[in-house]
Design a protein around this motif. Structure first.
Motif: not given
Length: 474
Positions: A60-68, A85-91, A242-249, A383-388
């Motif tokens: 959670v960095a900048q995304v916190l401000l764009t989630l609303p 959903f994406y949080g669990l998928l990301g985990s 939201v998909l990007y939020t949980f894509g910190g891996h 384009l990137l997080v979905s694959f990475t």
């Protein structure tokens, strides 16, 4: 530096390696005890808690401000459901990455390969398990994602500070923060982020609860409307954020490698994500409840809340946290570059810092050319997080264990909640299919449409992107 060296050598295979990096350095402790204590307290982090702080504060960095803003595109119900959903998928995919890391390292250590002064990275895991084509794909996606992630942090720094001090334009602020962020070249590896990730999580926790409480105190604006979701383009743009939020891996392997016992990483990401839910869901829901459709034109939640001491404090804390996140995103790029120029195993911090500078300069330059992060966030997500983060780890896991012999000799057996290999393959296939169709397909279409719609308002090298004309300056 003795404990760090021993930590790097701690063998993953089996938890028989009780060498957790804390027993070393006795001789150094005699004459440098206070220095040693200070270093191990703030500098040498390799525990499960360090990994948890790193994962949570990196998510959670900048995304916190764009989630609303995403909630205004998705509507309240979809916003909450998609986050979970994406949080669990990301985990789940972070868990797969950790399994593949342990598999790779176990195989290499059977061949007596030492990782004494070497940080293992995701593309090397792919290379070792699946060959050079996978290495190239992993390297391309990861580096591009981290590059844009770093650029976004820089742009966001300039955008946020402008809410406190608009005497300088955003481009000037980007120059200033570029210089500040360049100091991350001096932080050798993720071992050394202990104090930073701890502070970073404290800062985002404050900001998240400030957003939630300030929105509730402010109350709903007159004639508030909650009409989302209204358009498919907006819906999938929000879903992609939201998909990007949980894509910190993109940095999961580096965080794992910095642990004394990387096998313990398995569920760290899940617990980090659960904590992150306590920050993102209340803050996004409260701000959306208060401002409704107004958020559609305000990607940054700070811009709608009245200016108070608390808001200024939240902005400043987010700025410091973005500096930390910049370091998180950039450090793997530094490692890749060091390996390219054959300087990765050098012990001199100053020499390594000097070698790393060419990585920071293009990031700085890109942030000045493209000073808009909202639309870039969605495009990077689709384009990137979905694959990475989702597709490549799931495919890599299925291919690594496609043969019965590989499954039999697996360093990590399937988890207790999904005990059969078949169930794992089914889940992985679902992740690949879902993210490819919804994340990459619909998300890519939506974010590119959004990007093209906004192209007219973009100015390359814009001095002050989306700034109000100054009304109070003489």
């Amino acid at each position: 530096m003795v404990p760090q060296k021993q930590a790097e050598e701690a063998i993953v295979a089996g938890d028989a390696s009780v060498n957790d990096g804390t027993d070393g350095g006795e001789e150094g402790r005699v004459d440098h005890e206070p220095i040693h204590r200070f270093k191990s307290l703030f500098w040498h982090g390799g525990s499960v808690y360090d990994a948890w702080f790193s994962c949570a504060s990196n998510q959670v960095a900048q995304v916190l401000l764009t989630l609303p803003y995403s909630f205004s595109q998705l509507g309240m119900l979809s916003g909450v459901i998609l986050q979970v959903f994406y949080g669990l998928l990301g985990s789940w995919t972070a868990y797969l990455i950790s399994v593949l890391y342990v598999e790779y390292r176990t195989r290499k250590e059977k061949e007596n390969v030492s990782f004494k002064n070497h940080v293992i990275q995701w593309y090397e895991v792919l290379d070792g398990l699946l060959g050079p084509q996978w290495k190239a794909v992993g390297l391309a996606f990861n580096c591009t994602f981290l590059l844009f992630g770093s650029v976004i942090q820089l742009i966001a720094c300039a955008s946020n500070i402008y809410y406190i001090n608009d005497r300088l334009d955003k481009r000037t602020w980007t120059y200033i923060f570029g210089a500040c962020c360049a100091t991350t070249v001096f932080i050798p590896s993720f071992h050394n982020y202990r104090i930073w990730s701890f502070l970073g999580l404290g800062m985002t926790t404050f900001t998240a609860w400030y957003l939630a409480i300030a929105a509730l105190i402010h109350g709903q604006v007159d004639g508030v409307k909650h009409s989302g979701p209204t358009k498919l383009v907006l819906y999938f743009t929000g879903a992609t954020n939201v998909l990007y939020t949980f894509g910190g891996h993109a940095v999961t392997v580096e965080i794992m490698h910095a642990m004394w016992k990387p096998r313990k990483f398995k569920y760290v990401y899940l617990f980090a994500t659960i904590y992150v839910f306590t920050l993102t869901i209340p803050s996004a829901a409260a701000v959306y409840w208060a401002f409704g459709d107004q958020l559609l034109d305000h990607a940054n939640a700070f811009s709608l809340l009245p200016r108070t001491g608390f808001r200024d404090a939240a902005v400043i804390l987010m700025l410091i946290h973005q500096f930390i996140t910049f370091g998180f995103a950039c450090t793997p790029l530094y490692f890749v570059w060091e390996k390219v120029v054959r300087m990765h195993d050098t012990k001199s911090i100053c020499l390594r810092a000097l070698v790393r500078i060419p990585v920071v300069i293009p990031i700085w330059f890109l942030a000045i050319i493209f000073p808009f992060f909202g639309p870039i966030n969605s495009a990077v997500g689709a384009l990137l997080v979905s694959f990475t983060v989702y597709i490549i780890p799931s495919l890599a896991h299925m291919l690594t264990y496609r043969k019965a012999s590989a499954r039999q000799n697996a360093a990590e057996k399937p988890p207790f909640f999904l005990p059969s290999w078949t169930a794992m393959f089914v889940l992985n296939t679902f992740v690949v299919g879902w993210v490819f169709v919804v994340g990459f397909g619909f998300g890519g279409w939506a974010s590119m449409s959004n990007f093209i719609n906004q192209v007219d308002s973009f100015g390359l090298f814009a001095k002050c992107y989306q700034c109000k004309p100054p009304a109070h300056h003489h």
